[in-house]
Design a protein around this motif. Structure first.
Motif, mmCIF file in Angstrom:
data_model
loop_
_atom_site.group_PDB
_atom_site.id
_atom_site.type_symbol
_atom_site.label_atom_id
_atom_site.label_comp_id
_atom_site.label_asym_id
_atom_site.label_seq_id
_atom_site.Cartn_x
_atom_site.Cartn_y
_atom_site.Cartn_z
ATOM 1 N N VAL A 197 49.345 110.395 -72.901
ATOM 2 C CA VAL A 197 50.600 110.891 -73.476
ATOM 3 C C VAL A 197 51.793 110.329 -72.699
ATOM 4 O O VAL A 197 51.633 109.706 -71.652
ATOM 5 N N ASP A 198 52.964 110.573 -73.277
ATOM 6 C CA ASP A 198 54.210 110.074 -72.682
ATOM 7 C C ASP A 198 54.102 108.560 -72.479
ATOM 8 O O ASP A 198 54.251 108.039 -71.368
ATOM 9 N N LEU A 199 53.858 107.849 -73.584
ATOM 10 C CA LEU A 199 53.621 106.408 -73.529
ATOM 11 C C LEU A 199 54.932 105.625 -73.520
ATOM 12 O O LEU A 199 55.917 106.023 -74.143
ATOM 13 N N VAL A 200 54.917 104.513 -72.809
ATOM 14 C CA VAL A 200 56.068 103.598 -72.769
ATOM 15 C C VAL A 200 55.559 102.182 -72.986
ATOM 16 O O VAL A 200 54.387 101.883 -72.774
ATOM 17 N N SER A 201 56.446 101.317 -73.407
ATOM 18 C CA SER A 201 56.089 99.921 -73.644
ATOM 19 C C SER A 201 56.193 99.117 -72.347
ATOM 20 O O SER A 201 57.097 99.338 -71.538
ATOM 21 N N THR A 202 55.280 98.180 -72.163
ATOM 22 C CA THR A 202 55.340 97.316 -70.980
ATOM 23 C C THR A 202 56.605 96.458 -70.996
ATOM 24 O O THR A 202 57.097 96.055 -69.945
ATOM 25 N N LYS A 203 57.135 96.199 -72.184
ATOM 26 C CA LYS A 203 58.328 95.353 -72.303
ATOM 27 C C LYS A 203 59.589 96.086 -71.847
ATOM 28 O O LYS A 203 60.537 95.477 -71.355
ATOM 29 N N ASN A 204 59.582 97.412 -72.030
ATOM 30 C CA ASN A 204 60.795 98.185 -71.722
ATOM 31 C C ASN A 204 60.716 98.955 -70.410
ATOM 32 O O ASN A 204 61.710 99.524 -69.965
ATOM 33 N N TYR A 205 59.542 98.971 -69.795
ATOM 34 C CA TYR A 205 59.383 99.776 -68.588
ATOM 35 C C TYR A 205 60.018 99.090 -67.378
ATOM 36 O O TYR A 205 59.823 97.896 -67.137
ATOM 37 N N GLN A 206 60.791 99.867 -66.649
ATOM 38 C CA GLN A 206 61.417 99.371 -65.422
ATOM 39 C C GLN A 206 60.686 99.962 -64.218
ATOM 40 O O GLN A 206 60.563 101.169 -64.080
ATOM 41 N N GLY A 207 60.151 99.104 -63.369
ATOM 42 C CA GLY A 207 59.335 99.542 -62.238
ATOM 43 C C GLY A 207 60.105 100.348 -61.217
ATOM 44 O O GLY A 207 61.339 100.379 -61.208
ATOM 45 N N ASP A 208 59.344 101.018 -60.360
ATOM 46 C CA ASP A 208 59.908 101.860 -59.308
ATOM 47 C C ASP A 208 59.812 101.110 -57.983
ATOM 48 O O ASP A 208 58.748 100.642 -57.589
#
Length: 425
Positions: free
Chosen positions: A352-363
């Motif tokens: 759940v709470d899925l995000v796209s690899t294209k839009n994800y900004q790393g920590d």
């Protein structure tokens, strides 16, 4: 113009492809763990023994009395034959949209003039599709052709259910449209479910023809924009469309009941890791990352013991699609899921709470532990040689929780040992 190609009783028809001895017998296919009837061939339906979702144990004697052939769901075989059917249909049109495992729409273009018209005519063209699929894949299909997707669905219904059409129907003029829609119950129209059908009947709309003559604006006001669009579609105006690429899923779940009850923690962990691997592979396919994972397991509410259900929501430090990270997370929550003395009947995981690899900004302070190249290698090998050819050790070697399939037929096209053997004199 649109054409809808739909396999008749898909699962039961697939069972007959490589086994000529059962082609003239009633064939019934069961759901997971051989629980209920999920498909039946036309012979079984005529005998009155193919009602869907009836528990197998309730009709076991009745099926035996008529000599019905029972089969467990052979998903590997069905998926492969479905792909072959789609590839065959694809040759007949400029565009194809795969709607489900047994259905596809062929699109020929539309505008002031049709972009494509077969030289032999629509009736002969549809018959050629049906004949070719039978010749090359040995699956019986119905083909319906219409000016809109809904009319193509209506034509397909006529091809399979209305006497005289013999597997092929075309709605390309007013006479054909009127003739078919008048013979269709409103509940048989694409997108009109049982409850909606009952409401439409209450106001005097009993057939597809009645619905096509309704005022679209009134249908929108009384029901929904879906019904309004259906009215337009039944009158030849295209209102439905599909995206070339389907939208990514917002949640991904993998869950299944066990072939037999399990009680030990290790077997439960193996099952949960297996489900996490299935869900993770689907997540990677849509280029996604999961921020959290739901882990759950339960006993059966029908057992004599008190019902138990344990669930935990685990949040990842950084969103992940790595099967190894998920397996480690499952190991860390097992004490919250497993309970001594419980006979577990079902388990699963949900991403759940899925995000796209294209839009994800790393920590900057929490680096990801994912190994994308390793997971890609894993997926490529399993796609080529079959699921679980390579898998995590956490899934176990001998899986006690494997799905019960007592009537499973050979996997004729996907397993080397099950390849059909022909002997020539």
């Amino acid at each position: 113009m649109y054409a809808l190609c739909d396999v008749n009783s898909m699962y039961a028809s697939c069972e007959k492809v490589f086994d000529p001895s059962i082609r003239n017998k009633p064939v019934v296919v069961l759901t997971n763990n051989d629980g209920c009837i999920c498909a039946a061939c036309h012979i079984a339906k005529r005998m009155g023994v193919g009602k869907k979702f009836v528990p197998y144990f309730q009709v076991k004697d009745q099926l035996a009395a008529v000599g019905a052939v029972i089969r467990s769901s052979n998903y590997e075989l069905y998926a492969d034959l479905s792909q072959r059917m789609m590839e065959t249909c694809e040759r007949f049109a400029p565009h194809i949209h795969i709607y489900s495992i047994d259905e596809c729409f062929l699109y020929y273009g539309a505008g002031s003039q049709l972009d494509y018209v077969p030289a032999e005519g629509w009736q002969a063209h549809a018959a050629a599709i049906r004949r070719t699929v039978w010749k090359e894949v040995r699956l019986p299909i119905g083909v319906g052709v219409g000016l809109t997707p809904t009319l193509a669905k209506a034509a397909n219904h006529a091809a399979k259910k209305i006497e005289g059409y013999r597997g092929v129907a075309v709605i390309d003029n007013e006479q054909a449209r009127r003739q078919i829609l008048k013979q269709m119950a409103v509940g048989d129209v694409w997108g009109i479910g049982r409850r909606l059908s009952a409401r439409l009947c209450d106001i005097g709309i009993h057939t597809a023809w009645d619905l096509s003559r309704a005022r679209p604006a009134l249908m929108k006001k009384q029901f929904s924009v879906l019904v309004e669009n259906t009215v337009h579609e039944l009158n030849g105006s295209v209102r439905l469309s599909w995206d070339d690429v389907r939208a990514p899923k917002q949640q991904i779940y993998s869950t299944r009941s066990f072939g037999q009850r399990i009680t030990d923690k290790e077997s439960l962990r193996h099952a949960l890791v297996t489900h996490s691997g299935i869900a993770a592979q689907k997540l990677r396919r849509q280029a996604g990352l999961a921020s959290a994972m739901m882990v759950f397991a339960s006993s059966s509410p029908h057992d004599q013991e008190a019902y138990y259900r344990g669930s935990v929501l685990h949040r990842f430090t950084t969103p992940t699609s790595d099967s190894r990270v998920m397996a480690n997370a499952i190991a860390s929550v097992m004490n919250k899921i497993h309970k001594e003395g419980v006979r577990f009947y079902r388990c699963g995981i949900g991403l759940v709470d899925l995000v796209s690899t294209k839009n994800y900004q790393g920590d900057l302070f929490n680096t990801s532990k994912d190994n994308a190249e390793l997971m890609k290698c894993l997926d490529v090998i399993n796609a080529k040689y079959g699921r679980n050819t390579v898998h995590l050790a956490g899934q176990g070697i001998e899986q006690k929780f494997a799905m019960k399939r007592a009537f499973l037929s050979p996997q004729y096209t996907t397993r080397l040992s099950d390849l059909p053997v022909f002997e020539c004199d």
